[in-house]
Design a protein around this motif. Structure first.
Motif, short mmCIF file in Angstrom:
data_model
loop_
_atom_site.label_atom_id
_atom_site.label_comp_id
_atom_site.label_asym_id
_atom_site.label_seq_id
_atom_site.Cartn_x
_atom_site.Cartn_y
_atom_site.Cartn_z
N SER A 115 -23.43 -12.55 -8.21
CA SER A 115 -24.15 -13.80 -8.32
C SER A 115 -24.36 -14.43 -6.95
O SER A 115 -25.28 -15.17 -6.75
CB SER A 115 -23.41 -14.77 -9.24
N ALA A 157 -27.63 -13.18 -5.89
CA ALA A 157 -28.76 -13.84 -6.54
C ALA A 157 -29.00 -15.21 -5.90
O ALA A 157 -30.13 -15.62 -5.71
CB ALA A 157 -28.49 -14.00 -8.03
N GLU A 158 -27.91 -15.91 -5.55
CA GLU A 158 -28.06 -17.20 -4.88
C GLU A 158 -28.78 -17.05 -3.56
O GLU A 158 -29.67 -17.82 -3.23
CB GLU A 158 -26.68 -17.83 -4.59
N LEU A 166 -32.53 -16.31 -3.99
CA LEU A 166 -33.38 -17.45 -4.32
C LEU A 166 -33.70 -18.24 -3.06
O LEU A 166 -34.85 -18.61 -2.81
CB LEU A 166 -32.70 -18.36 -5.35
N VAL A 167 -32.68 -18.46 -2.24
CA VAL A 167 -32.91 -19.23 -1.00
C VAL A 167 -33.90 -18.50 -0.10
O VAL A 167 -34.83 -19.10 0.44
CB VAL A 167 -31.59 -19.46 -0.26
N LEU A 209 -25.03 -21.50 4.17
CA LEU A 209 -25.25 -22.15 2.87
C LEU A 209 -24.36 -21.57 1.80
O LEU A 209 -24.07 -22.21 0.81
CB LEU A 209 -26.69 -21.91 2.43
N LEU A 210 -23.98 -20.32 1.97
CA LEU A 210 -23.24 -19.69 0.89
C LEU A 210 -21.75 -19.61 1.16
O LEU A 210 -21.03 -19.03 0.41
CB LEU A 210 -23.78 -18.28 0.66
N TRP A 217 -26.68 -22.65 -8.44
CA TRP A 217 -27.36 -23.75 -7.74
C TRP A 217 -27.77 -24.87 -8.68
O TRP A 217 -28.18 -24.64 -9.81
CB TRP A 217 -28.64 -23.25 -7.08
N SER A 250 -34.63 -17.69 -11.53
CA SER A 250 -33.51 -17.04 -10.85
C SER A 250 -32.25 -17.17 -11.69
O SER A 250 -31.96 -18.22 -12.23
CB SER A 250 -33.31 -17.71 -9.50
N SER A 292 -29.59 -17.46 -10.56
CA SER A 292 -28.59 -18.16 -9.76
C SER A 292 -28.69 -19.67 -9.86
O SER A 292 -27.98 -20.37 -9.15
CB SER A 292 -28.74 -17.76 -8.30
#
Lengths: 419, 202
Positions: A284, A287-288, A291-292, A326-327, B76, B123, B125
């Protein structure tokens, strides 16, 4: 033993990296020379002449002119090479003999120094050496005396070796020049695959990439690709690369596309999970990040960011945009001051002055200020001192506002809104 | 109660029906509002539209309890084009985990804002998306509704009051206003429920 060269307009770093096959000890001395410590390599590579031949082959293939000389000290070798007569000094004892004849100009000392030496009739290194040492140090300079000593091996001349930054580069050349997006997309797939392969082979990961697109008759187009976190998987490189290539405006069709990675980090490879862990697994996080990256690819890096708390009392400074890391969850540990009162959910980018009318403060209508201010005084140490009394306030339409009175100027401002 | 009823009422026994409603509905944290909404909370697999004429009337506070709960998940919470700066200390005070907050500024072109919302919805996420959209036509909203259904990502769109007259596939449409002592929530449209008014006295 050192083996310097004189060259022009050459990719020195590339050359230094290439010279790795001769010796690991390389130094980029000045803007036009390269020092190679070859004593350890002579036997392996079959003698000094063989080494010189290797250099000649490589440099001539790049169309570069050079001179190479060997000597037991860096300065010695450098000065001999600059003199452009192939005259190696193989032992320390030979150095004075060889160096004596050289004109002082090979040292590339400043013009003022060379002029001074000319005026006193010193034209060769040998003549310099014959001058009395303390007189030389006094009139010419102690550092030049040191240079001479180092050239002769009387003083050590330690060098830090050149360290190539580990970079990976893959390139796709087109059969004929093109600006078709489809060709670019196919090239991008290949580039991503090969880059991922190279990174995996060396167990590295990279976060920053450079894209170099060559054209036939002009300077290459360069662009950069910055990911949210270091990666090594092809898929993680491919998508941002495609987005980038789509948005790039090229002055003319491309002949080739090259992708370079700055890959200093060792890869942290995904290991499978033995037990299904749920949303907390590494998958995950990917995936985060994706998206960014997707959002940033189209909206720009500055348009997508996180929030961070800073240990501060000044309201406009207690928060900050977070664009890197960010992560890295949980790494931040600042919390809100326990003395802070209820804060408004909205902050204005800059405080808006309230107007005065009819004896009341106004913000699109009269404003009623609640009593009991919160005094915030801070920032005397960096020139951005504030002394403010913050109040809650309400408007007739029911909006709840966060206003303050600047104690220095007695002016009122709107700073936040209680959403 | 029969023996079976007693057994089934035991807290350690999980019923499939419970899970389904948990998944699709998010308790709002305001009892009066929960009572008025079908399933007892925000719809998780459909769009909620909130209409307002002005800011500072409790529009964000309304969402905070649900957001605080969602911010415990490792996904998020995306804010698209908020009209002001979401103030970090205030969010922290209301229990939001700042690590999960992602702010997105789509440039003035409205298509980019819609695109950004759709990306966030699609997404895996993201767990919630809050977007301030000035213009969004019915077709665009349908796309977003489809994306929200697919991923069960809580979606709240803030729209200007004038957009209320526009058709919309949103499952829940609320109009917010405030006077001196309370926030008034007018439920304009509610799929599976009835329009009505809820006053939150704060």
């Amino acid at each position: 033993m050192y083996l310097p060269e004189l060259t022009e307009r050459v990719d020195f770093e590339g050359l230094a990296a290439w010279a790795d096959r001769i010796t690991p000890v390389v130094d980029l001395d000045t803007v036009d020379s390269l020092l190679l410590e070859v004593r350890g390599s002579i036997k392996l590579l079959g003698g000094l002449a063989a080494i010189k031949r290797m250099l000649a082959d490589e440099l001539e293939s790049h169309g570069v002119a050079f001179h190479a000389c060997a000597a037991p000290t860096p300065h010695g070798a450098l000065w001999l090479a600059r003199h452009a007569v192939p005259d190696d000094a193989l032992e320390v004892e030979q150095l004075p003999g060889r160096l004596n004849k050289l004109p002082v100009s090979v040292t590339r000392w400043p013009e003022s120094v060379l002029t001074l030496l000319r005026e006193i009739g010193v034209r060769s290194i040998g003549a310099c050496l014959r001058l009395p040492r303390d007189g030389f140090a006094r009139r010419v300079g102690a550092e030049y005396l040191l240079d001479l000593d180092r050239a002769l091996g009387k003083q050590a001349d330690p060098r830090t070796g050149f360290r190539a930054s580990p970079s990976f580069s893959v390139k796709v050349e087109f059969v004929s020049e093109t600006d078709s997006l489809e060709m670019f997309a196919r090239a991008a797939e290949q580039l991503a695959e090969r880059m991922a392969h190279a990174l995996r082979m060396h167990q590295r990961q990279a976060q920053h990439f450079a894209i170099v697109i060559a054209h036939r008759d002009r300077e290459p187009t360069r662009d950069a690709l910055g990911l949210v976190e270091p990666v090594y998987q092809a898929r993680r490189v491919l998508e941002p690369l495609l987005v980038r290539l789509e948005r790039l405006e090229l002055p003319s069709p491309a002949v080739s596309i090259e992708l370079r990675a700055d890959a200093r980090e060792a890869a942290t490879l995904d290991t499978g999970q033995l037990f299904e862990r749920g949303p907390g697994s590494r998958r995950s996080t990917t995936a985060e990040a994706e998206l960014v990256e997707r959002l940033r690819g189209r909206l720009g890096t500055a348009g997508v960011y996180g929030l961070e708390l800073i240990a501060e009392h000044r309201p406009e400074r207690v928060w900050s945009k977070l664009t890197d890391r960010l992560l890295h969850h949980g790494a931040r540990s600042v919390s809100v001051s326990p003395w802070a009162r209820h804060r408004p959910l909205w902050l204005l980018a800059s405080p808006a002055p309230l107007s005065r009318g009819l004896d009341r403060l106004r913000y699109r209508g009269p404003v009623r200020i609640e009593p009991d201010p919160e005094r915030i005084e801070s920032g005397w140490w960096d020139g951005r001192e504030i002394r403010r009394d913050y109040h809650m306030a309400t408007t007739e339409q029911g909006e709840r506002l966060w206003v303050y009175r600047d104690c220095a100027t007695d002016e009122w401002y709107l700073h936040g809104i209680f959403g | 109660m029969s023996l079976l009823d007693e057994l089934v009422a035991h807290p350690a026994i999980w019923r499939a029906k419970d899970a389904q409603s948990e998944r699709l509905v998010l308790p709002t944290g305001h009892d009066e509002l929960d009572r008025a909404l079908p399933g007892g909370g925000w719809p998780r697999d459909a769009i909620t539209e909130i209409f307002l004429e002005r800011y500072g009337i409790g529009e964000l506070s309304l969402l905070m309890p649900a957001l605080a709960a969602l911010s415990l998940e490792e996904r998020w919470i995306v804010w698209v084009d908020p009209p002001f700066i979401p103030y970090a200390p205030a969010l922290a005070q209301r229990g939001i985990n700042l690590d999960r907050v992602l702010l997105v500024h789509a440039s003035a072109a409205k298509r980019e804002a819609l695109w950004a919302v759709e990306q966030a919805l699609r997404s895996k996420s993201s767990v919630a998306v809050l977007a301030w959209l000035v213009k969004a036509d019915d077709k665009a909203l349908r796309r977003l509704q489809l994306a929200a259904e697919t991923r069960a990502c809580w979606t709240v769109l803030f729209r200007p009051g004038a957009a209320l007259s526009q058709r919309s596939p949103a499952a829940l449409r609320l109009k917010l206003s405030r006077d001196a002592s309370r926030t008034r929530i007018e439920i304009v449209k509610c799929r599976g429920g009835r329009p009505g008014i809820v006053d939150l006295n704060r």
